[in-house]
Design a protein around this motif. Structure first.
Motif, PDB file in Angstrom:
ATOM      1  N   THR A  29     -24.700  22.939 -16.206  1.00 30.31           N
ATOM      2  CA  THR A  29     -26.118  23.004 -15.924  1.00 30.31           C
ATOM      3  C   THR A  29     -26.902  23.224 -17.215  1.00 30.31           C
ATOM      4  O   THR A  29     -26.549  24.066 -18.035  1.00 30.31           O
ATOM      5  CB  THR A  29     -26.419  24.157 -14.950  1.00 30.31           C
ATOM      6  N   ASN A 142     -30.144  16.399  -5.236  1.00 32.48           N
ATOM      7  CA  ASN A 142     -29.850  17.832  -5.268  1.00 32.48           C
ATOM      8  C   ASN A 142     -28.437  18.152  -5.739  1.00 32.48           C
ATOM      9  O   ASN A 142     -27.996  19.298  -5.649  1.00 32.48           O
ATOM     10  CB  ASN A 142     -30.072  18.444  -3.879  1.00 32.48           C
ATOM     11  N   GLU A 170     -34.928  17.479 -15.441  1.00 29.90           N
ATOM     12  CA  GLU A 170     -33.985  17.787 -14.366  1.00 29.90           C
ATOM     13  C   GLU A 170     -32.756  18.559 -14.849  1.00 29.90           C
ATOM     14  O   GLU A 170     -32.058  19.172 -14.043  1.00 29.90           O
ATOM     15  CB  GLU A 170     -33.534  16.489 -13.693  1.00 29.90           C
ATOM     16  N   LYS A 173     -31.726  22.013 -13.700  1.00 31.42           N
ATOM     17  CA  LYS A 173     -31.195  22.220 -12.347  1.00 31.42           C
ATOM     18  C   LYS A 173     -29.767  21.726 -12.185  1.00 31.42           C
ATOM     19  O   LYS A 173     -29.086  22.088 -11.227  1.00 31.42           O
ATOM     20  CB  LYS A 173     -32.079  21.498 -11.323  1.00 31.42           C
ATOM     21  N   LYS A 174     -29.317  20.842 -13.097  1.00 33.38           N
ATOM     22  CA  LYS A 174     -28.024  20.197 -12.902  1.00 33.38           C
ATOM     23  C   LYS A 174     -27.450  19.758 -14.241  1.00 33.38           C
ATOM     24  O   LYS A 174     -28.125  19.835 -15.274  1.00 33.38           O
ATOM     25  CB  LYS A 174     -28.160  18.986 -11.965  1.00 33.38           C
TER      26      LYS A 174
END
Length: 217
Positions: A29, A142, A170, A173-174
């Motif tokens: 992440t 997600n 992004e 988040k990941k």
């Protein structure tokens, strides 16, 4: 929460030809991990191994230390953008966004030309427009990790810049793993960089090392 994806202990052969052998790749992440290598070196195969699309004689894929024993992947864990269009041709654009639970209006704010196309079927769009949709859906999904195979190759320079900015947003988040023969974009956007040569992976901490490995002249 920070998540860690790792793959190692890989033995992949097609007949008598060894494709991948001495491999270790990690992603977590907050990081964009880029993979470079000459055509045919096994970059796409590596992503498919991680995703579970192909099997190997031996491999270890782990998320947070937990081995993924099955080839099928939970979409909450990993999603993948393959080289070629993959959305079902018969579904409508808006249905694809609902399936991925991604906001269509926010997409149209970036790509205005799609505002009047929510009820078009995927098969009615050009290959380039389908690629824009698919790339956006994967980036905004997600999943804990996203694998992207040639995400920039079929996009206009303007759209490449848009997607590179989305990647940076992004990644909080990941984790992302991506490969593309347009190496300038990979080196520009990646936090960690690997090169595959002679079936093995090598972590690159200096761009000049790409010349040492024969990737750049």
């Amino acid at each position: 929460m920070e998540n860690l994806l790792e793959i190692d202990s890989v033995q992949l052969k097609f007949g008598d030809r060894t494709i991948l052998n001495s491999i270790y790749i990690s992603s977590k992440t907050g990081k964009i991990t880029g993979i470079l290598g000459r055509n045919g070196c096994g970059k796409s195969c590596l992503l498919k191994l991680i995703f579970g699309e192909i099997s190997a004689y031996e491999k270890s894929v782990r998320i947070n230390g937990n081995v993924l024993l099955k080839d099928s992947r939970n979409p909450d864990d990993i999603r993948m953008l393959p080289q070629f269009n993959s959305l079902p041709k018969h579904i409508k654009v808006i249905q694809a966004f609902k399936y991925f639970n991604v906001n269509f209006a926010e997409f149209c704010d970036l790509f205005n030309e799609f505002k009047t196309w929510p009820h078009f079927k995927i098969k009615e769009l050009s290959g380039g427009n389908i690629r824009v949709i698919e790339t956006y859906l994967i980036l905004k999904s997600n999943a804990k990790f996203c694998l992207l195979d040639e995400p920039f190759s079929h996009l206009s320079p303007k759209n490449v810049e848009i997607f590179m900015e989305i990647l940076k947003q992004e990644k909080d988040k990941k984790g992302f793993i991506l490969t593309d023969h347009m190496y300038q974009y990979i080196t520009k956007v990646s936090d960690d960089l690997y090169v595959i040569k002679d079936c093995a992976s090598y972590k690159i901490d200096n761009i000049n090392k790409l010349k040492e490995f024969g990737y750049l002249r």
